[in-house]
Design a protein around this motif. Sequence first.
Motif, PDB file in Angstrom:
ATOM      1  N   ARG A  41       4.473   4.498  -2.687  1.00 11.55           N
ATOM      2  CA  ARG A  41       3.643   3.302  -2.903  1.00 11.55           C
ATOM      3  C   ARG A  41       4.497   2.061  -2.724  1.00 11.55           C
ATOM      4  NH1 ARG A  41      -1.425   3.906  -5.691  1.00 11.55           N
ATOM      5  NH2 ARG A  41      -1.854   6.123  -6.027  1.00 11.55           N
ATOM      6  N   ASP A  42       3.864   1.021  -2.199  1.00 17.86           N
ATOM      7  CA  ASP A  42       4.569  -0.240  -2.014  1.00 17.86           C
ATOM      8  C   ASP A  42       4.535  -1.065  -3.303  1.00 17.86           C
ATOM      9  OD1 ASP A  42       1.995  -1.376  -2.076  1.00 17.86           O
ATOM     10  OD2 ASP A  42       2.039  -2.038   0.006  1.00 17.86           O
ATOM     11  N   ALA A  43       5.054  -2.285  -3.254  1.00 21.18           N
ATOM     12  CA  ALA A  43       5.132  -3.152  -4.433  1.00 21.18           C
ATOM     13  C   ALA A  43       3.749  -3.477  -4.993  1.00 21.18           C
ATOM     14  CB  ALA A  43       5.888  -4.430  -4.087  1.00 21.18           C
ATOM     15  N   GLU A  44       2.721  -3.430  -4.152  1.00 20.87           N
ATOM     16  CA  GLU A  44       1.351  -3.708  -4.592  1.00 20.87           C
ATOM     17  C   GLU A  44       0.623  -2.451  -5.071  1.00 20.87           C
ATOM     18  OE1 GLU A  44      -0.728  -6.061  -1.600  1.00 20.87           O
ATOM     19  OE2 GLU A  44       1.202  -6.872  -0.980  1.00 20.87           O
ATOM     20  N   GLY A  45       1.301  -1.297  -5.053  1.00 22.18           N
ATOM     21  CA  GLY A  45       0.695  -0.054  -5.512  1.00 22.18           C
ATOM     22  C   GLY A  45      -0.105   0.682  -4.463  1.00 22.18           C
ATOM     23  N   ARG A  46      -0.054   0.216  -3.216  1.00 18.90           N
ATOM     24  CA  ARG A  46      -0.794   0.885  -2.141  1.00 18.90           C
ATOM     25  C   ARG A  46      -0.024   2.117  -1.658  1.00 18.90           C
ATOM     26  NH1 ARG A  46      -1.323  -3.990   1.909  1.00 18.90           N
ATOM     27  NH2 ARG A  46       0.896  -3.860   1.449  1.00 18.90           N
ATOM     28  N   ARG A 120       8.384   4.513  -5.582  1.00 17.61           N
ATOM     29  CA  ARG A 120       8.003   3.138  -5.224  1.00 17.61           C
ATOM     30  C   ARG A 120       8.956   2.688  -4.127  1.00 17.61           C
ATOM     31  NH1 ARG A 120       4.063  -0.297  -6.866  1.00 17.61           N
ATOM     32  NH2 ARG A 120       3.996   0.911  -8.769  1.00 17.61           N
ATOM     33  N   GLU A 122       9.770  -0.573  -2.141  1.00 21.28           N
ATOM     34  CA  GLU A 122       9.588  -2.016  -2.000  1.00 21.28           C
ATOM     35  C   GLU A 122      10.381  -2.559  -0.809  1.00 21.28           C
ATOM     36  OE1 GLU A 122      10.103  -3.913  -5.816  1.00 21.28           O
ATOM     37  OE2 GLU A 122       8.661  -2.544  -6.754  1.00 21.28           O
ATOM     38  N   ASP A 139      -4.992   0.921  -0.220  1.00 22.00           N
ATOM     39  CA  ASP A 139      -5.273   1.000  -1.654  1.00 22.00           C
ATOM     40  C   ASP A 139      -6.085   2.274  -1.904  1.00 22.00           C
ATOM     41  OD1 ASP A 139      -8.070   0.443  -1.235  1.00 22.00           O
ATOM     42  OD2 ASP A 139      -7.684  -1.702  -1.391  1.00 22.00           O
TER      43      ASP A 139
END
Length: 169
Positions: A41-46, A120, A122, A139
């Motif tokens: 997941r990226d920093a936005e949670g996607r 995660r 990022e 998402d």
Amino acid sequence: MTPSDEILDIVDENDEVIGQAPRGEATARRLRHRCVFIEARDAEGRVFVHRRTPTKLVFPSHYDMFVGGVVGAGESYDEAALREAEEELGVSGLPRPEPLFRFLYADAGHTWWSAVYRVRCELPVAPQVEEVAWHTFLDEAELERRLDEWSWVPDGLEAYRRLREFRAA
């Protein structure tokens, strides 16, 4: 060395090593081995989603919501998870993926012990062109919408189903 020449540990129904074989032979003879699935997941949670290249040995040109792959002979699940995540995402310096659970995957043509992780990421990704034909971060709602539209790797779908159950428990 080609991917089909990579040496894998062959395991029994209890995930105990009982031998070794080249990856191509393990696939052709349906020998049980080990794989890792890492939800990135990226920093936005996607969630990182990609389409595999048409040259992949197993499930070519299918979509996947995990990065990962086979565990090499003598390699631990944890070592393979970090290696595979960094290789497929094209990054270095990822935090160590967090282990979540294991399950035995089996269908008519394949069988492997599967360890599911999350990490995660990022960092800017630059996926391996040999592994990844296309990628994006989706998402949860968009990923769910795409489940019935795209051709997904069956082992990844099974891991995703189990991950949803794991989170709900």
